[in-house]
Scaffold this motif. Sequence first.
Motif, short mmCIF file in Angstrom:
data_model
loop_
_atom_site.label_atom_id
_atom_site.label_comp_id
_atom_site.label_asym_id
_atom_site.label_seq_id
_atom_site.Cartn_x
_atom_site.Cartn_y
_atom_site.Cartn_z
N VAL A 31 -37.85 -97.95 -48.55
CA VAL A 31 -38.06 -96.79 -47.63
C VAL A 31 -36.94 -96.63 -46.44
CG1 VAL A 31 -39.82 -95.64 -46.18
CG2 VAL A 31 -40.34 -96.89 -48.44
N ALA A 32 -36.50 -97.82 -46.00
CA ALA A 32 -35.74 -97.86 -44.96
C ALA A 32 -34.49 -97.20 -45.33
CB ALA A 32 -35.53 -99.29 -44.03
N ARG A 33 -33.93 -97.90 -46.56
CA ARG A 33 -32.72 -97.20 -47.20
C ARG A 33 -32.67 -95.72 -47.53
NH1 ARG A 33 -27.46 -97.28 -46.75
NH2 ARG A 33 -26.51 -96.97 -48.68
N LEU A 34 -33.68 -95.14 -48.08
CA LEU A 34 -33.92 -94.09 -48.23
C LEU A 34 -33.83 -93.01 -46.89
CD1 LEU A 34 -36.73 -93.87 -50.97
CD2 LEU A 34 -34.16 -93.87 -51.21
N ARG A 35 -34.35 -93.67 -45.76
CA ARG A 35 -34.39 -92.89 -44.64
C ARG A 35 -32.85 -92.80 -44.25
NH1 ARG A 35 -39.52 -94.57 -40.69
NH2 ARG A 35 -41.19 -93.56 -41.82
N GLU A 36 -32.23 -93.91 -44.31
CA GLU A 36 -30.88 -93.83 -43.65
C GLU A 36 -29.96 -93.04 -44.41
OE1 GLU A 36 -29.56 -97.81 -44.22
OE2 GLU A 36 -30.74 -98.58 -42.57
N TRP A 75 -42.08 -85.87 -50.43
CA TRP A 75 -41.05 -86.45 -49.55
C TRP A 75 -41.75 -87.11 -48.25
CZ3 TRP A 75 -37.17 -88.91 -51.56
CH2 TRP A 75 -36.78 -88.29 -52.61
N GLU A 76 -42.34 -86.49 -47.64
CA GLU A 76 -43.00 -86.96 -46.24
C GLU A 76 -43.81 -88.27 -46.84
OE1 GLU A 76 -45.34 -83.88 -44.95
OE2 GLU A 76 -43.55 -82.62 -44.08
N ARG A 77 -44.62 -88.36 -47.77
CA ARG A 77 -45.46 -89.62 -48.19
C ARG A 77 -44.43 -90.76 -48.70
NH1 ARG A 77 -48.23 -85.78 -51.38
NH2 ARG A 77 -47.53 -87.01 -53.18
N TYR A 78 -43.40 -90.26 -49.35
CA TYR A 78 -42.25 -91.28 -49.72
C TYR A 78 -41.62 -91.89 -48.39
CZ TYR A 78 -42.90 -88.94 -54.18
OH TYR A 78 -43.39 -88.37 -55.43
N LEU A 79 -41.19 -91.24 -47.65
CA LEU A 79 -40.42 -91.50 -46.50
C LEU A 79 -41.35 -92.11 -45.55
CD1 LEU A 79 -37.58 -88.66 -46.42
CD2 LEU A 79 -37.39 -91.03 -47.28
N GLY A 80 -42.70 -91.97 -45.37
CA GLY A 80 -43.48 -92.45 -44.50
C GLY A 80 -44.31 -93.91 -45.11
N GLY A 81 -43.92 -94.26 -46.16
CA GLY A 81 -44.30 -95.58 -46.86
C GLY A 81 -45.92 -95.57 -47.04
N THR A 82 -46.53 -94.18 -47.39
CA THR A 82 -47.87 -94.22 -47.85
C THR A 82 -47.97 -94.18 -49.36
OG1 THR A 82 -47.81 -91.85 -47.55
CG2 THR A 82 -48.57 -93.23 -45.55
N SER A 83 -46.82 -93.70 -49.82
CA SER A 83 -46.88 -93.65 -51.51
C SER A 83 -45.27 -94.02 -51.96
CB SER A 83 -47.09 -92.17 -51.78
OG SER A 83 -47.03 -92.15 -53.30
N LEU A 84 -45.36 -94.76 -53.06
CA LEU A 84 -44.16 -95.30 -53.46
C LEU A 84 -43.45 -93.98 -54.43
CD1 LEU A 84 -42.15 -97.72 -53.96
CD2 LEU A 84 -43.18 -98.20 -56.21
N LEU A 136 -32.38 -88.42 -54.85
CA LEU A 136 -31.85 -88.54 -53.62
C LEU A 136 -30.37 -89.40 -53.74
CD1 LEU A 136 -33.72 -89.44 -50.50
CD2 LEU A 136 -31.68 -90.79 -50.77
N ALA A 137 -30.10 -90.21 -54.62
CA ALA A 137 -28.95 -90.77 -54.76
C ALA A 137 -27.79 -89.82 -55.03
CB ALA A 137 -29.04 -92.04 -55.47
N ARG A 138 -28.26 -88.70 -55.86
CA ARG A 138 -27.24 -87.93 -56.25
C ARG A 138 -26.88 -86.80 -55.29
NH1 ARG A 138 -28.52 -82.89 -57.85
NH2 ARG A 138 -30.77 -83.53 -58.32
#
Length: 294
Positions: A19-24, A47-56, A65-67
Amino acid sequence: MPRIKPLPDELDPSVRQLVARLRELKAHAELTTRQLASGSGYSARSWERYLGGTSLPPRAAVQALARITGADPVRLLAMHEIAAGSWDTRRAESAVQPRPGEHEPEERPQSEDEKEGQRERERGQGQPPEASVPDPGPTATPTSRTATPATEPPPRRLPHIALTAGVLALTVAFIAALLLVLRLDENVAPAAVATSAGTAATTPPHSYLCRITRTDGRWSAGINNGRDTEISYGDTGADVAEAQCLLRRAGISPGGIDGMFGPLTLRAVKTFQDRAGLVVDGMLGPRSWKALRG
């Protein structure tokens, strides 16, 4: 820009690293969750749940996101694989933990013989009896009873243990079925996101082909029929793909020819405007189109 909430303390280290890498990547590309939703097919709330760590985040969301940010998808997918394993293991362990006191045997009432044996054992250890009555006769000899303590039968735990084992087995089976349904649900292709007013219709990536030609002194990529529509960051469609082809022809890479005005295309437009002596605002207006086609 809104303040980034800290990740939960109980988050697994592998999930926290992903999650930290996705935030960066999101912060480096200066993207909002709405722009992520427009380019990935997943809603802004997801995306708010993914970047907040509440859902994988699912695998497809990590690839998207990589693309969008131009990052290496191989490393991100490897981090996602490790995080998914620890995420599933923690959810299964927390679901099957027994409640406190669930296996404690029930207290069985003592019989009269057992109570008498308990009193005799206390007398043998030097503890005072519950009550004693003195004998008034001068020649009376005190007598004491010696009773053999009754053997306490073992508690009957077999029915309780069998019932507990059955409940645990049913719980584990239910959790396994639930995890399977969740995994299948995450692998389902996300629904298409409706485009907002004034934004060109989103087309699948890698579907544009540059056919660079020059007619009457004007360059064209053969995608938007020579239109000079004003476009800016966040727009999508054929006009963006036309500009990406012409930027590549000018020797400036906008990333892929995917019709998405993302961070890489924005950087390429600003570089071209600076090189052409135009106002560096990151928007393709009439003057920037004229310079691209000139």
